[in-house]
Design an enzyme around this catalytic site. Sequence first.
Site, PDB file in Angstrom:
ATOM      1  N   LYS A  32     -13.690  -9.434  55.780  1.00 29.08           N
ATOM      2  CA  LYS A  32     -13.668 -10.495  54.822  1.00 29.08           C
ATOM      3  C   LYS A  32     -14.933 -10.050  53.925  1.00 29.08           C
ATOM      4  O   LYS A  32     -14.634 -10.026  52.764  1.00 29.08           O
ATOM      5  CB  LYS A  32     -13.956 -11.499  55.339  1.00 29.08           C
ATOM      6  CG  LYS A  32     -15.184 -12.091  55.983  1.00 29.08           C
ATOM      7  CD  LYS A  32     -15.370 -13.285  56.602  1.00 29.08           C
ATOM      8  CE  LYS A  32     -16.491 -13.482  57.582  1.00 29.08           C
ATOM      9  NZ  LYS A  32     -17.840 -13.768  57.160  1.00 29.08           N
ATOM     10  N   THR A  33     -15.847  -9.446  54.160  1.00 36.37           N
ATOM     11  CA  THR A  33     -17.159  -8.940  53.532  1.00 36.37           C
ATOM     12  C   THR A  33     -16.639  -8.046  52.617  1.00 36.37           C
ATOM     13  O   THR A  33     -16.991  -7.906  51.285  1.00 36.37           O
ATOM     14  CB  THR A  33     -18.314  -8.678  54.267  1.00 36.37           C
ATOM     15  OG1 THR A  33     -18.536  -9.766  55.365  1.00 36.37           O
ATOM     16  CG2 THR A  33     -19.259  -8.543  53.420  1.00 36.37           C
ATOM     17  N   ASP A 218     -18.743 -17.753  51.295  1.00 35.53           N
ATOM     18  CA  ASP A 218     -18.562 -17.042  52.644  1.00 35.53           C
ATOM     19  C   ASP A 218     -18.683 -17.836  53.709  1.00 35.53           C
ATOM     20  O   ASP A 218     -19.694 -19.078  53.661  1.00 35.53           O
ATOM     21  CB  ASP A 218     -19.667 -15.832  52.834  1.00 35.53           C
ATOM     22  CG  ASP A 218     -19.407 -14.919  53.813  1.00 35.53           C
ATOM     23  OD1 ASP A 218     -18.131 -14.998  54.421  1.00 35.53           O
ATOM     24  OD2 ASP A 218     -20.104 -14.096  54.172  1.00 35.53           O
ATOM     25  N   GLU A 219     -18.099 -17.782  54.855  1.00 32.55           N
ATOM     26  CA  GLU A 219     -18.315 -18.562  55.948  1.00 32.55           C
ATOM     27  C   GLU A 219     -17.977 -20.245  55.687  1.00 32.55           C
ATOM     28  O   GLU A 219     -18.816 -21.121  56.036  1.00 32.55           O
ATOM     29  CB  GLU A 219     -19.783 -18.660  56.682  1.00 32.55           C
ATOM     30  CG  GLU A 219     -20.273 -17.163  56.950  1.00 32.55           C
ATOM     31  CD  GLU A 219     -19.806 -16.693  58.270  1.00 32.55           C
ATOM     32  OE1 GLU A 219     -18.844 -17.309  58.681  1.00 32.55           O
ATOM     33  OE2 GLU A 219     -20.140 -15.925  58.708  1.00 32.55           O
ATOM     34  N   GLN A 249     -13.833 -20.221  63.986  1.00 35.60           N
ATOM     35  CA  GLN A 249     -15.274 -19.739  63.979  1.00 35.60           C
ATOM     36  C   GLN A 249     -16.334 -20.941  63.608  1.00 35.60           C
ATOM     37  O   GLN A 249     -17.412 -20.673  63.543  1.00 35.60           O
ATOM     38  CB  GLN A 249     -15.557 -18.504  63.365  1.00 35.60           C
ATOM     39  CG  GLN A 249     -15.125 -17.214  63.908  1.00 35.60           C
ATOM     40  CD  GLN A 249     -15.347 -16.002  63.170  1.00 35.60           C
ATOM     41  OE1 GLN A 249     -16.485 -15.743  63.565  1.00 35.60           O
ATOM     42  NE2 GLN A 249     -14.549 -15.472  62.614  1.00 35.60           N
ATOM     43  N   ARG A 603     -17.683 -10.764  69.014  1.00 36.87           N
ATOM     44  CA  ARG A 603     -18.557  -9.646  68.498  1.00 36.87           C
ATOM     45  C   ARG A 603     -18.772  -8.282  69.004  1.00 36.87           C
ATOM     46  O   ARG A 603     -19.253  -7.539  68.588  1.00 36.87           O
ATOM     47  CB  ARG A 603     -20.029 -10.437  68.900  1.00 36.87           C
ATOM     48  CG  ARG A 603     -20.639 -11.756  68.439  1.00 36.87           C
ATOM     49  CD  ARG A 603     -20.600 -11.704  66.829  1.00 36.87           C
ATOM     50  NE  ARG A 603     -18.967 -12.478  66.622  1.00 36.87           N
ATOM     51  CZ  ARG A 603     -18.487 -12.389  65.336  1.00 36.87           C
ATOM     52  NH1 ARG A 603     -19.024 -11.858  64.435  1.00 36.87           N
ATOM     53  NH2 ARG A 603     -17.174 -12.936  65.483  1.00 36.87           N
TER      54      ARG A 603
END
Length: 737
Positions: A32-33, A218-219, A249, A603
């Site tokens: 996504k980044t 973001d997030e 998340q 992760r």
Amino acid sequence: MSIYDTLNPEQKEAMLHTEGPLLILAGAGSGKTRVLIHRIAWMMEQGVSPWNIMAITFTNKAAGEMRQRVNNLVGQGADSVWVATFHSTCVRILRRYIGHLGFDTAFSIYDADDQKTVMKDVCKRLNIDTKIFKERYLLSVISRAKDEMISPLEMEMAAQNDFQKKRVAEAYREYQAQLRRNNALDFDDLIVKTVELFQNCPEILNSYQERFRYLMVDEYQDTNTVQFKLISLLAGKYRNLCVVGDDDQSIYRFRGANIYNILNFEQVFPDAKVIKLEQNYRSTQNILNTANEVIRNNYGRKEKRLWTENEEGRPIGFHLLLNAFEEAEHIIGDISSRVRKGEADYQDHAVLYRTNAQSRLFEEKLIIAGIPYKLIGGVNFYARKEIKDVLAYLKTIDNGKDEVAVRRIINVPKRGIGAATLNRVQDYAGAYGISFYDALLRAEEIPNLGRSGGKIKPFTTLIQNMRSQLKEMSLTELTKALLGETGYIKDLENEGTDEAKGRIENIDELLNKLAAYEETADEPTLSGFLEEVALVADIDSLEESSNYVVLMTLHSAKGLEFPYVYMAGMEEGIFPSYMSLNGDNPEEELEEERRLCYVGITRAKRELMLTAARQRMVRGETMFNAVSRFIREIPEEYLESKKKKEGPAKPVNVPKQAAWIQSKESFRAKPYESQSLTVKKASGLEYGVGDRVRHIKFGEGTVLEITEGKKDYEVKVEFDTAGIKRLFASFAKLRKL
DNA sequence: GGTTGGAAACTTTTT
DNA sequence: GTTTCCAACC
């Protein structure tokens, strides 16, 4: 070939959709980044001025990384893109315009500590019994109210005739009044006040709407209601709002994150385009399958299934150990053998756990093994006593209305100014409607101060001197002068303990940070430094280039990745936490725990190892927890399970603590055969009075005295650096030299 | 006004 | 088990 060819079709679609609302549902590790960065590059190529682009994140670390990657990708003009966290964005806006809300632009930012100090005072003023309403509880209610943009008045109205709720609303109102008096804002206020500013001053809002024509968040799953309001206001004119998130998340509901911001995005923006990113580039198939299987047990989520072209990878490891000591030993042993074999470096490993309290055993084992590690979380650097003291001095110099800061340091170092004196000053300030510090300036006029009145003068003179020198000296020089004149460092030096030495090192570190700030900031100011310091999170200090094992909570791990990930304490009552199982609505809280588990699993890039312990000390009590339900939710085909055989372990392998626990247990089971002492005596102590011994924390010392207690030996040791300590033999782990 | 010892709370997660 | 807080003493 252009830079955009490296994106997959969905990623490219997200990049190209620059006009109008866009929701990107980005699974873990789906790049996504990358999409956001390429989107920025693409927009600039289409002629959008970087000045009109804004990207908002939650942590400074995320902001810094994005800034870096944008710079690398587009170079020219990238600096003008606004990349910042929610909080620092708001601070920057408020520093300019908060005058419109009746605050001074030199406002202080209060952290949790300061908030508690204020709340204590509020409770005292309102005669609130803190046994019934704890400060922490009141603050959390207030914080939640602010997240939902509920004012004290609204809370009071809603309370109707409920006396308890009315009390809370009163506390809220008084708390806000105190902050105002101190010219201070807490973290929540930073957002709330910015929204207030925009609502009160349409022309200011308009100027920012013009500036930020393209917004990216973001997030997004972690935004709360006010944050959403802020974004909607900013995007209200041009509607070019792109949010990126993953409902799976969302792990900050407890802190007010509103999951409906993401689940209902399409209702609020009916014309929104929705793009799902489901291809994962991070993990092996086994890891992804495991994550999918666990998160499947949640209801009310946006259906998506991560897949990858990566290899299948090794199965997930699961080890059930005897106790927490063995768990730590096992994990650290595993890491060190992998590194010894040359398969990986220390930095490729992360140990994740549910609560910060679990970190200690890992730290100890890592120290013993001589492995470099970085502990994230726990006590924030800027929350340490000595750092807060120095910062309180700086705050006092910067913002004279900040009473919390003034009170903190008026008698540090000791000036003989006590509670009685402070109360009289307070009364005087109240009677004349002036600030606490201004009252101190007039100490001579205050009646009944007696001898104490004279003690105040040197303090105010010091502060006034510092203020007048603010223009002539650099901030670093000023702070050094301050430390010299107050004798703060000298006092610590005289203490001579290891603890004091640590504090001096921390202060030196603060001076370094101050110097670094002065070098890098465009226009260094005291307010600027204090604000930077107030808004850092511990995770921001994580450097990818350093070779160390990372220890942190599952929450801190969000957004990061490691080749080898250990998740420790996979037990009912630990993870999922006891609180979630016994809270007001266990179903919802359990789902949040499961999302946290999902975050942890995803992760891992190459290997994931899970561990649990049969017994564990929690708050000084031995707990026997069942293996976490999350383990049971993983199909066996993905798992390589190793459970320690039942029955007593060989004594040689059992650390002393465990031996003690076992003996205690057997003692409880058979109260009439006092076995515990025989166990102890048989093993005995390897040292006696007069022997030189070593302790993990306190270093070397000489044994002065050994007393035999009921269950354990008590050893009195004079350490070379840490002084005389009384320790229990089974816990102290003293080694004879 | 400062020091000290013992009780009580604490442990969910943080910008 | 550890830290923080408060009351009783100096």
